[in-house]
Scaffold this active site. Structure first.
Site, PDB file in Angstrom:
ATOM      1  N   GLY A 154       6.200  -2.214   4.100  1.00 15.64           N
ATOM      2  CA  GLY A 154       6.540  -3.204   3.092  1.00 15.64           C
ATOM      3  C   GLY A 154       6.306  -4.615   3.603  1.00 15.64           C
ATOM      4  N   CYS A 155       6.281  -5.559   2.673  1.00 19.32           N
ATOM      5  CA  CYS A 155       5.960  -6.943   3.045  1.00 19.32           C
ATOM      6  C   CYS A 155       7.080  -7.596   3.841  1.00 19.32           C
ATOM      7  CB  CYS A 155       5.625  -7.760   1.798  1.00 19.32           C
ATOM      8  SG  CYS A 155       6.845  -7.667   0.463  1.00 19.32           S
ATOM      9  N   TYR A 156       8.318  -7.478   3.382  1.00 17.31           N
ATOM     10  CA  TYR A 156       9.433  -8.033   4.149  1.00 17.31           C
ATOM     11  C   TYR A 156       9.555  -7.379   5.531  1.00 17.31           C
ATOM     12  CZ  TYR A 156      11.584 -10.576   0.153  1.00 17.31           C
ATOM     13  OH  TYR A 156      11.873 -11.438  -0.880  1.00 17.31           O
ATOM     14  N   THR A 158       7.192  -6.081   7.325  1.00 17.10           N
ATOM     15  CA  THR A 158       6.092  -6.544   8.178  1.00 17.10           C
ATOM     16  C   THR A 158       6.426  -7.890   8.805  1.00 17.10           C
ATOM     17  OG1 THR A 158       4.400  -5.320   6.956  1.00 17.10           O
ATOM     18  CG2 THR A 158       3.671  -7.254   8.192  1.00 17.10           C
ATOM     19  N   ALA A 159       6.899  -8.827   7.990  1.00 21.16           N
ATOM     20  CA  ALA A 159       7.258 -10.144   8.518  1.00 21.16           C
ATOM     21  C   ALA A 159       8.392 -10.028   9.527  1.00 21.16           C
ATOM     22  CB  ALA A 159       7.662 -11.072   7.371  1.00 21.16           C
TER      23      ALA A 159
END
Length: 326
Positions: A154-156, A158-159
């Site tokens: 997911g994007c969150y 990954t960050a």
């Protein structure tokens, strides 16, 4: 040349990965697909996204005949589909011998008990799930090469994971606190009042109950407090994280920890210099900035990515390149 089909190509992420693969000389697009009842079927991608008008292919309905054609002609599929749709499609294509790059959350947990709690369905394919590798590209290179079932993060997560994983051995038992803000494209293309651009005002959501919290905790090996926010901008994520490090930790220890990214061309790390979203939008990069207070042992690190790129499509492309050694 590897042939790839994109399923769910009409969404923001599906269109983005389509454009990225179209630019690759070593990959070819076999076809772009949407559900049979989609209002977008038979339209050229450029009608939905004029900036992709150079991609001539139309959005085809994913009929049974289309699935058979994909199986016969493709090396891999990219699934930019809803979690429950991906659950079934990923298993089916994997069982036909194709490599699957799934951008949903349907295969991100190895523990089947997580899916009813966080995604609202029972996982019906444990034999496929056991083959799934979490596609955090900078960390799971070897496993991505070896499996044919890749769950793109997911994007969150990954960050957050890019920022925290190098520090895992330095952390105390105190829970890292992650405050992250995403642009509205993270909510998808489907029209919803609360994600309409004119309705959005910076606000937290999913507080102490967002499904990306256990994803981050699982792949970090450490519980976290995660609070996402919806921002009134189109794309990008900025996660600012506060983490307590063990007594005796020195700046040199942190520098050594982050040196894991010295050979990672898409990750930039800077001390005492913090990133902003404009630094990374429309790029596959992650920018990290950190500062350490040696008196109280707390470190603050900020992580900036484009949610549709490093947080989804360009990380999927990284996984494709790793898998096929391109």
């Amino acid at each position: 040349m590897k042939s790839i089909a994109i399923i769910g190509a009409s969404g923001y992420t599906g269109a983005q990965i389509t454009a990225l693969i179209h630019e690759q000389g070593t990959l070819s697009l076999q076809g772009l697909y949407v559900s049979e009842n989609s209002l977008d079927k038979d339209k050229p991608l450029g009608e939905l996204y004029p900036n992709y008008s150079h991609i001539a292919q139309r959005l085809q309905p994913l009929s049974e005949n289309a699935k058979d054609k994909i199986t016969a002609e493709c090396d891999a599929v990219v699934l930019a589909t809803d979690h429950k749709v991906s659950l079934h499609l990923a298993a089916w294509f994997y069982q036909q011998g194709l490599t699957v790059f799934d951008l949903s959350g349907a295969y991100r947990f190895s523990d089947v008990a997580q899916y009813p709690k966080w995604y609202g369905f029972e996982h019906e394919y444990p034999e496929v799930l056991v083959q799934a590798v979490y596609g955090l590209a900078e960390w799971n290179h070897t496993q991505i090469e070896q499996t044919k079932m890749i769950a793109v993060p997911g994007c969150y997560p990954t960050a957050s994971l890019t920022a925290l994983k190098p520090l895992a051995h330095l952390m105390t038992q105190t829970l890292p606190v992650i405050n992250a803000v995403s642009g509205v494209t993270g909510a998808g293309r489907k029209a919803q009042l609360h994600t309409s651009f004119c309705e959005v005002s910076l606000t937290p959501y999913g507080v102490l109950g967002h499904r990306h919290q256990p994803e981050i905790a699982t792949h970090l090996g450490h519980e976290v407090i995660f609070t996402p926010h919806l921002g009134n901008f189109k794309r990008g994520i900025l996660a600012t994280i506060t983490v307590e490090l063990k007594a005796g930790t020195q700046i040199e220890d942190i520098e050594k920890a982050y040196s894991v990214y010295d050979s990672a061309p898409l990750v930039t790390v800077k001390q005492n210099q913090f990133p902003k979203i404009d630094d990374v939008v429309h790029t596959p990069n992650c920018h990290l900035g950190w500062k350490f207070d040696a008196n109280n042992h707390y470190l603050v690190v900020s992580s900036a990515i484009d949610n549709l790129m490093k947080g989804a499509a360009s990380q999927a492309l990284q996984c494709i390149k790793i898998h096929y050694k391109l």
